[in-house]
Design a protein around this motif. Structure first.
Motif, PDB file in Angstrom:
ATOM      1  N   THR A 108       0.820  -1.211   0.000  1.00  0.00           N
ATOM      2  CA  THR A 108       0.000   0.000   0.000  1.00  0.00           C
ATOM      3  C   THR A 108       0.855   1.262   0.000  1.00  0.00           C
ATOM      4  O   THR A 108       0.509   2.252  -0.645  1.00  0.00           O
ATOM      5  N   ASP A 151      -4.156   8.404   1.053  1.00  0.00           N
ATOM      6  CA  ASP A 151      -4.759   7.179   0.542  1.00  0.00           C
ATOM      7  C   ASP A 151      -5.039   6.180   1.668  1.00  0.00           C
ATOM      8  O   ASP A 151      -6.056   5.478   1.645  1.00  0.00           O
ATOM      9  N   GLU A 203      -8.636   4.620   2.543  1.00  0.00           N
ATOM     10  CA  GLU A 203      -8.829   3.172   2.466  1.00  0.00           C
ATOM     11  C   GLU A 203      -9.269   2.580   3.792  1.00  0.00           C
ATOM     12  O   GLU A 203     -10.146   1.714   3.846  1.00  0.00           O
TER      13      GLU A 203
END
Length: 262
Positions: free
Chosen positions: A128, A186, A190
């Motif tokens: 990630t 992000d 998420e």
């Protein structure tokens, strides 16, 4: 709905009754899922606020409540990342990331029997943040920016409800810093984790946060709160937007006034 974090009329003094008053009459409420930033003059108590929320310091007066419980000891539902990643040099990146699981009780009991599950989770976090395949590397084999990415994975591995970031990108160059802003952006989108960012970088606070708290000079207290109006997801091109820079200048003016009033 009750806030995830509630700080009510808190005073914190270092060095006994005649020591330095770091924060006084500090009040703040943070809802679950919020991304908040805390800014202010140097020495205003931003890091003290962080330590109060995490239970590393207990206030002399006032109350700190996290997830419905008064803070009287270190809080296990919190992940922390600091300016210095402080990775253990004798452990691989993956082993460093798994370290909190050896400490947090609810994971420690499961770690030996379900280690593969946790390793897969760590590898997903590495992917990630753009570090896929780097789990076997040692810290000295990583750049500063890569170490900070791994540090974020370590802060998230035990699935904290609250992520506290204390100047996590301050030692990095401008390009790496902006890359990591996007990583944090992000991760928040998420995972929906609640984030409190303590920073001197006003551009960073406006780019990342939904709410910004401005602190006075020491003893610190909240003197203003701003809602960031820019829609998510935010791209780095926002940094050149006139309204963005107007907000940065507003914050700069408030902090300059707070310093002058000290």
């Amino acid at each position: 709905m009750s806030p995830l974090v509630s700080i009510d009329n808190v005073d914190m003094r270092y060095g006994g009754p005649d020591g330095t008053l770091a924060v006084a009459g500090l009040n703040m409420k943070i809802a679950k899922g919020d991304f908040c930033a805390v800014v202010g003059p140097s020495g205003c108590g931003k890091s003290t606020l962080m330590k109060l929320v995490t239970g590393l310091h207990i206030p002399q007066s006032g109350v700190v409540i996290v997830a419905g419980r008064q803070v009287t000891e270190p809080v296990s539902i919190v992940g922390m990342a600091f300016q210095n990643p402080t990775m253990l040099p004798w452990r691989t990146t993956l082993e460093n990331i798994l370290l909190p699981l050896e400490i947090v009780e609810r994971h420690r009991k499961r770690l030996r029997r379900h280690k593969r599950e946790y390793v897969e989770k760590a590898e997903h976090l590495l992917e990630t943040v753009g570090l896929k395949g780097f789990g076997s590397k040692f810290p000295w084999q990583l750049s500063g920016g890569m170490q900070q990415r791994a540090n974020l994975c370590r802060a998230l591995i035990h699935e904290p409800d609250l992520l506290m970031l204390d100047e996590p990108f301050g030692a990095l160059d401008a390009f790496t810093r902006e890359e990591l802003w996007c990583v944090i952006r992000d991760l928040h989108a998420e995972q929906g984790v609640t984030i409190v960012l303590v920073t001197h970088d006003l551009r960073e606070s406006v780019f990342l946060a939904d709410r910004i708290f401005v602190m006075s000079a020491r003893p610190g207290r909240i003197i203003s709160e701003h809602t960031v109006p820019f829609a998510r997801p935010r791209e780095l091109s926002l940094l050149y937007d006139g309204a963005f820079n107007d907000m940065v200048q507003t914050l700069h003016g408030e902090i300059a006034s707070a310093r002058a009033a000290a």
